[in-house]
Design a protein around this motif. Structure first.
Motif, PDB file in Angstrom:
ATOM      1  N   GLN A 155      -5.552   1.708   1.553  1.00 49.59           N
ATOM      2  CA  GLN A 155      -6.459   2.320   2.533  1.00 49.59           C
ATOM      3  C   GLN A 155      -6.774   3.759   2.144  1.00 49.59           C
ATOM      4  O   GLN A 155      -7.927   4.191   2.229  1.00 49.59           O
ATOM      5  N   ALA A 156      -5.736   4.476   1.706  1.00 46.20           N
ATOM      6  CA  ALA A 156      -5.953   5.869   1.299  1.00 46.20           C
ATOM      7  C   ALA A 156      -6.974   5.922   0.154  1.00 46.20           C
ATOM      8  O   ALA A 156      -7.881   6.757   0.159  1.00 46.20           O
ATOM      9  N   GLY A 188      -1.135   0.790   2.972  1.00 48.00           N
ATOM     10  CA  GLY A 188      -1.550   2.141   3.343  1.00 48.00           C
ATOM     11  C   GLY A 188      -2.090   2.908   2.148  1.00 48.00           C
ATOM     12  O   GLY A 188      -3.029   3.691   2.279  1.00 48.00           O
ATOM     13  N   LEU A 189      -1.511   2.664   0.973  1.00 46.38           N
ATOM     14  CA  LEU A 189      -1.997   3.342  -0.227  1.00 46.38           C
ATOM     15  C   LEU A 189      -3.387   2.833  -0.595  1.00 46.38           C
ATOM     16  O   LEU A 189      -4.247   3.593  -1.037  1.00 46.38           O
TER      17      LEU A 189
END
Lengths: 356, 232
Positions: free
Chosen positions: B125-126, B122-123
């Motif tokens: 992707q961020a 997720g990081l």
């Protein structure tokens, strides 16, 4: 800005199908949990590859499966605020904010940077590490970080969902300020109708993976043929009212074409307009002049439409001084008051149920 | 330093040089392979995985012999290196470093791979949505967050290189001053009638170096954890 989507995506048993043209401004994406709202955002951002889709932003193709075109997420210029903030734990708040500025398409101007920090109240937090921030603070940093990457479109995926009620109210205040001052178009996903009614001008309704309606929010809220919207617990319509600037026994008075509304809350300067979400279940109906009642807010209205019955209830749409007002009544009431199109009624709204 | 003979000092120095180079040179390809194994799916991935792990499960002598066949004076790669670059691994410290590096490689890759797999995607992707291209995401997000595992892997690789015996001796022999590292020197001392004292001294050095490496890595890892602990 216009975001045009025509997509169809399968994932196991789940099927997402959305055809929509979204204008500039803030668009709320509303639907129950599991309806496919987050999946839709991930597809728009390029974090998930759809099976079949054509998506354009301002005429630029983001994804066109038929033509085999695909723009990777880092070139789309689409900011994303995740439910779980996703701040980089090894970087300070300032470094997190600068991450998007450095890698973004057009680095945000220093004055913009100061404005954003001011707007989201981050000045005190700049030297902190993300782990020492509260949930609300982290979301504010995440929003600022996304804004500073100078996005052409900002996606917000339930930014308030992980917060408790007071923090949620606080963050909503900041979000309202961002929506009011920023020219960046936004897609705001939420399963809370009041949240969307407060921030968005446009609404995309998603149910079971299908986009069932799309249009200006006040129009959609005032429809009785969209069960996903009108039958939801929080269904309601927005009234635009103008402050008279007087308060009496803790209630402030507001003007509306159909009557005067008194509601609790801080005194708002005279002339300022506020948007009021009136929940359908909080509106009662009377025919003729009601006698002594505890309900102080009475609006003269005309029945526009009586919705289809469901579980002994039905929604009735009123025209109150030119604004649409949705109410939910029992079928028995419909018969007793012989509610039908054109019938003149009085809409009664409890002051205690109103807040903005 | 008077407790060591000049020959022993040379051996210790050589051991450190060989292990340090083996680790440093293994790091970039080790991290690259670990990232590919952790983050990419492709046909034949299992084969790469098996090849990387072979030195861990094969007898070291076999690895050394394969190196000798490939990079020795008569080996095809050895001949090519010598004719085109004038460089040879045969019977010098670079050969020992190559053998040590290959033996330590799987340990390095395993550790780095695990730590990359534990980095929240997720990081990444961020970072993507903030405009960072995939290479930048690796440099600015993935690797910094995987640093404890990278350090641990490097220490494992270094320790393995310090103790490497079978592959080194098979590939570049056990020549004092040229290819003789600590294990080789200890082994030689034991073979000599009066060598026990020397063997004991070198054993002490080996234990001290290994423990030192372990302590340094523990300390670094704890520091990083602490920093990230604040961050969670």
């Amino acid at each position: 800005m216009t975001l045009q989507m025509d997509l169809s995506h399968h994932q196991g048993d789940f099927h997402l199908q959305v055809v929509a043209d979204l204008p500039a401004g803030v668009t709320g994406v509303f639907g129950p949990s599991g309806a496919g709202k987050s999946t839709l955002l991930e597809i728009v951002a390029g974090l998930r590859r759809p099976k079949q889709a054509r998506i354009t932003l301002d005429g630029k193709v983001l994804c066109d499966t038929a033509a085999g075109r695909w723009m990777p997420p880092h070139r789309r210029g689409i900011g994303y605020v995740f439910q779980d903030s996703r701040l980089f734990p090894h970087l300070s708040v300032t470094e997190n904010l600068n991450f998007g500025r450095r890698h973004g398409r057009a680095p945000a101007h220093p004055s913009t940077c100061a404005e954003v920090i001011e707007l989201l109240g981050l000045a005190r937090l700049l030297d902190r590490s993300p782990g020492s921030l509260s949930g609300g603070e982290r979301q504010r940093v995440a929003i600022a970080r996304a804004l500073l990457s100078a996005p052409r479109l900002l996606l917000l995926d339930e930014p308030c969902a992980s917060l408790d009620l007071p923090r949620r109210e606080e963050l909503l205040g900041y979000l309202a300020a961002v929506c009011a001052t920023s020219s960046v178009p936004m897609l705001y996903v939420s399963h809370s109708l009041p949240e969307i009614a407060r921030l968005a001008h446009h609404l995309l309704l998603v149910e079971n993976g299908q986009a069932t309606a799309c249009g200006p929010i006040h129009e959609l809220l005032g429809r009785v043929d969209l069960p996903g919207l009108s039958r939801s617990d929080e269904a309601g319509t927005v009234l635009l009212v103008r402050s008279i600037g007087t308060a009496e026994a803790g209630l402030c008075s507001y003007e509306h074409a159909a009557g005067v509304l008194r509601l609790p809350g801080p005194l708002v300067p005279a002339g300022q307009k506020i948007r009021l979400l009136v929940k359908a279940r909080d509106v009662s109906l009377a025919v003729g002049e009601p006698g002594q009642l505890s309900i102080r807010n009475r609006l003269a209205a005309t029945v526009m439409e009586v919705g289809p019955p469901h579980a002994g209830l039905c929604e009735v749409l009123l025209d109150a001084g030119g604004d649409r007002l949705l109410t939910r009544v029992t079928m028995a009431t419909v018969g007793e008051l012989s509610l039908q199109s054109g019938r003149r009624v009085t809409a009664l709204i409890k002051s205690a149920s109103l807040g903005h | 330093m008077t407790i060591f003979t000049p020959d022993e000092l040379t051996t210790i120095q050589l051991s450190l040089k060989v292990s340090a180079w083996a680790t440093l040179v293994s790091l970039p390809p080790g991290i690259a392979v670990a990232w590919v194994l952790a983050r990419r799916e492709f046909p034949g991935k299992w084969l790469l995985d098996v090849l990387i792990h072979l030195p861990l499960v094969m007898p070291p002598v076999v690895t050394g012999y394969l190196l000798l066949m490939a990079f020795g004076r008569q080996g095809p790669l050895g001949i090519w290196l010598e004719t085109t670059l004038g460089f040879t691994f045969a019977f010098n410290w670079t050969g020992a470093a190559l053998a040590c590096g290959i033996m330590g490689f799987p340990l390095l890759v395993r550790s780095v791979r695990l730590s990359i797999e534990s980095v929240d995607r997720g990081l990444e992707q961020a970072a993507n949505t903030l405009g960072a291209n995939p290479a930048w995401v690796v440099v600015r997000v993935t690797l910094p967050l995987a640093l404890p595992g990278i350090l641990a892997g490097a220490v494992l690789c270094f320790a393995k290189a310090l103790g490497e015996f079978g592959a080194t001796i098979t590939f570049v022999s056990n020549i004092p001053g040229l290819t003789q590292t600590l294990p080789g020197a200890i082994y030689n001392s034991i073979q000599l009638p009066e060598g026990e004292a020397a063997a004991l001294r070198l054993t002490g050095v080996a234990i001290a170096l290994s423990m030192g490496a372990l302590l340094v890595s523990e300390w670094l890892t704890r520091r990083l954890r602490k920093r990230e602990g604040q961050a969670r």
